[in-house]
Design a protein around this motif. Structure first.
Motif, PDB file in Angstrom:
ATOM      1  N   LYS A  92       2.096  -0.834  -6.265  1.00 31.28           N
ATOM      2  CA  LYS A  92       1.602  -0.070  -5.124  1.00 31.28           C
ATOM      3  C   LYS A  92       0.134   0.256  -5.364  1.00 31.28           C
ATOM      4  O   LYS A  92      -0.284   0.500  -6.500  1.00 31.28           O
ATOM      5  CB  LYS A  92       2.430   1.177  -4.845  1.00 31.28           C
ATOM      6  CG  LYS A  92       2.588   2.142  -5.983  1.00 31.28           C
ATOM      7  CD  LYS A  92       3.421   3.342  -5.516  1.00 31.28           C
ATOM      8  CE  LYS A  92       3.750   4.237  -6.710  1.00 31.28           C
ATOM      9  NZ  LYS A  92       4.574   5.381  -6.344  1.00 31.28           N
ATOM     10  N   GLU A 113      11.498   0.571  -4.119  1.00 32.23           N
ATOM     11  CA  GLU A 113      11.253   1.426  -5.281  1.00 32.23           C
ATOM     12  C   GLU A 113      11.759   0.777  -6.575  1.00 32.23           C
ATOM     13  O   GLU A 113      11.123   0.895  -7.624  1.00 32.23           O
ATOM     14  CB  GLU A 113      11.889   2.808  -5.071  1.00 32.23           C
ATOM     15  CG  GLU A 113      10.930   3.706  -4.293  1.00 32.23           C
ATOM     16  CD  GLU A 113      11.581   4.944  -3.707  1.00 32.23           C
ATOM     17  OE1 GLU A 113      12.780   5.190  -3.988  1.00 32.23           O
ATOM     18  OE2 GLU A 113      10.883   5.652  -2.961  1.00 32.23           O
ATOM     19  N   SER A 131      -4.447   0.269   6.025  1.00 32.50           N
ATOM     20  CA  SER A 131      -4.475   0.219   4.559  1.00 32.50           C
ATOM     21  C   SER A 131      -4.114  -1.166   4.038  1.00 32.50           C
ATOM     22  O   SER A 131      -4.655  -1.628   3.031  1.00 32.50           O
ATOM     23  CB  SER A 131      -3.533   1.280   3.972  1.00 32.50           C
ATOM     24  OG  SER A 131      -2.185   0.921   4.147  1.00 32.50           O
ATOM     25  N   SER A 191       0.851  -1.194   0.000  1.00 33.40           N
ATOM     26  CA  SER A 191       0.000   0.000   0.000  1.00 33.40           C
ATOM     27  C   SER A 191       0.884   1.241   0.000  1.00 33.40           C
ATOM     28  O   SER A 191       2.041   1.198   0.442  1.00 33.40           O
ATOM     29  CB  SER A 191      -0.930   0.007   1.219  1.00 33.40           C
ATOM     30  OG  SER A 191      -0.213   0.346   2.374  1.00 33.40           O
ATOM     31  N   VAL A 192       0.351   2.328  -0.500  1.00 32.23           N
ATOM     32  CA  VAL A 192       1.104   3.582  -0.555  1.00 32.23           C
ATOM     33  C   VAL A 192       1.503   4.014   0.863  1.00 32.23           C
ATOM     34  O   VAL A 192       2.624   4.455   1.097  1.00 32.23           O
ATOM     35  CB  VAL A 192       0.271   4.667  -1.275  1.00 32.23           C
ATOM     36  CG1 VAL A 192       0.945   6.022  -1.174  1.00 32.23           C
ATOM     37  CG2 VAL A 192       0.072   4.291  -2.738  1.00 32.23           C
ATOM     38  N   ASP A 193       0.591   3.826   1.826  1.00 32.66           N
ATOM     39  CA  ASP A 193       0.896   4.196   3.213  1.00 32.66           C
ATOM     40  C   ASP A 193       2.028   3.341   3.795  1.00 32.66           C
ATOM     41  O   ASP A 193       2.878   3.844   4.533  1.00 32.66           O
ATOM     42  CB  ASP A 193      -0.346   4.054   4.101  1.00 32.66           C
ATOM     43  CG  ASP A 193      -1.317   5.214   3.900  1.00 32.66           C
ATOM     44  OD1 ASP A 193      -0.869   6.287   3.461  1.00 32.66           O
ATOM     45  OD2 ASP A 193      -2.511   5.038   4.194  1.00 32.66           O
ATOM     46  N   SER A 207      -1.080   2.969   7.962  1.00 32.18           N
ATOM     47  CA  SER A 207      -0.471   1.989   7.068  1.00 32.18           C
ATOM     48  C   SER A 207      -1.018   0.590   7.342  1.00 32.18           C
ATOM     49  O   SER A 207      -1.355  -0.157   6.416  1.00 32.18           O
ATOM     50  CB  SER A 207       1.043   2.023   7.257  1.00 32.18           C
ATOM     51  OG  SER A 207       1.619   0.844   6.789  1.00 32.18           O
ATOM     52  N   LEU A 218       4.369   1.933   2.080  1.00 34.04           N
ATOM     53  CA  LEU A 218       5.560   2.380   1.357  1.00 34.04           C
ATOM     54  C   LEU A 218       6.165   3.607   2.047  1.00 34.04           C
ATOM     55  O   LEU A 218       7.384   3.714   2.230  1.00 34.04           O
ATOM     56  CB  LEU A 218       5.146   2.732  -0.070  1.00 34.04           C
ATOM     57  CG  LEU A 218       6.195   2.816  -1.144  1.00 34.04           C
ATOM     58  CD1 LEU A 218       6.920   1.489  -1.283  1.00 34.04           C
ATOM     59  CD2 LEU A 218       5.559   3.196  -2.467  1.00 34.04           C
ATOM     60  N   ASN A 219       5.300   4.515   2.472  1.00 35.60           N
ATOM     61  CA  ASN A 219       5.761   5.740   3.125  1.00 35.60           C
ATOM     62  C   ASN A 219       6.348   5.493   4.513  1.00 35.60           C
ATOM     63  O   ASN A 219       7.034   6.346   5.059  1.00 35.60           O
ATOM     64  CB  ASN A 219       4.621   6.755   3.218  1.00 35.60           C
ATOM     65  CG  ASN A 219       4.235   7.291   1.854  1.00 35.60           C
ATOM     66  OD1 ASN A 219       5.036   7.277   0.926  1.00 35.60           O
ATOM     67  ND2 ASN A 219       2.992   7.745   1.726  1.00 35.60           N
ATOM     68  N   THR A 279      -3.816   1.716  -3.393  1.00 39.40           N
ATOM     69  CA  THR A 279      -4.520   2.381  -2.304  1.00 39.40           C
ATOM     70  C   THR A 279      -5.887   1.718  -2.158  1.00 39.40           C
ATOM     71  O   THR A 279      -6.588   1.549  -3.150  1.00 39.40           O
ATOM     72  CB  THR A 279      -4.716   3.876  -2.628  1.00 39.40           C
ATOM     73  OG1 THR A 279      -3.467   4.408  -3.067  1.00 39.40           O
ATOM     74  CG2 THR A 279      -5.182   4.652  -1.407  1.00 39.40           C
TER      75      THR A 279
END
Ligand SMILES: [Zn+2]
Length: 167
Positions: free
Chosen positions: A56, A46, A86, A29-31, A83, A33-34, A58
């Motif tokens: 990735k 990445e 998600s 998920s993007v969250d 995260s 990943l962050n 959402t």
């Protein structure tokens, strides 16, 4: 059923390498990943996205709300980050699309809520595995250990297992 692996940030932090898994769809998920902040781990993830080894995504906002509701009931809500929510919501979205998701996570609250929601999960803890000496077969990608000599591929990610002699 079509298997898809959902990567929690803890999976990456504990040594999961998405580049080693070649025959299974992998999503983060993007969250999540962050949440990966270490340079080498970030670069790995990445790169995996860049070469289409990892996607990735959402989750739908309404699915996140559904997960929050269940997590509140099980008293896990306060232990779950955005995260974490998600990751769980992504799994539910994928089930709806006809996939069979497995969340790769070492987070107990995620595992607990996943159980309640009927989502499969598998721990990673590759780091812990390096210390354990009483095993024969292991998956070089997700770190899962196996005692059974008759299997050659990982049940979780389908990667060819490696053999380690017992000391
Ligand atoms: Zn594996």
């Amino acid at each position: 059923m079509k298997r898809v692996l959902i990567l929690d940030s803890s999976a990456i932090m504990n040594g999961y390498n998405p580049l080693l898994v070649t025959n299974c769809r992998q999503i983060i998920s993007v969250d999540a990943l962050n949440e990966i902040l270490k340079d080498d781990e970030k670069a790995l993830v990445e790169y995996a996205i860049e070469i289409d080894r990892l996607e990735k995504a959402t989750p739908k906002p309404e699915t996140i709300m559904k997960v929050e509701e269940v997590a509140r009931k099980t008293n896990d809500r306060k232990y779950l980050s955005n995260s974490d929510l998600s990751i769980l919501a992504l799994a539910l979205d994928l089930i709806e699309e006809g996939w069979n998701p497995v969340i790769l996570t070492d987070d107990f609250s995620i595992q607990n809520v996943a159980k309640v929601l009927g989502i499969e999960y598998a721990p990673i803890a590759t780091r812990g595995i390096r210390k354990v000496i009483n095993w024969k077969l292991y998956c070089p990608a997700c770190g899962r250990r196996y005692e059974d000599e008759d299997i050659s591929e990982c049940n979780v990610c389908g990667t060819k297992l490696k053999r380690k002699p017992r000391p």
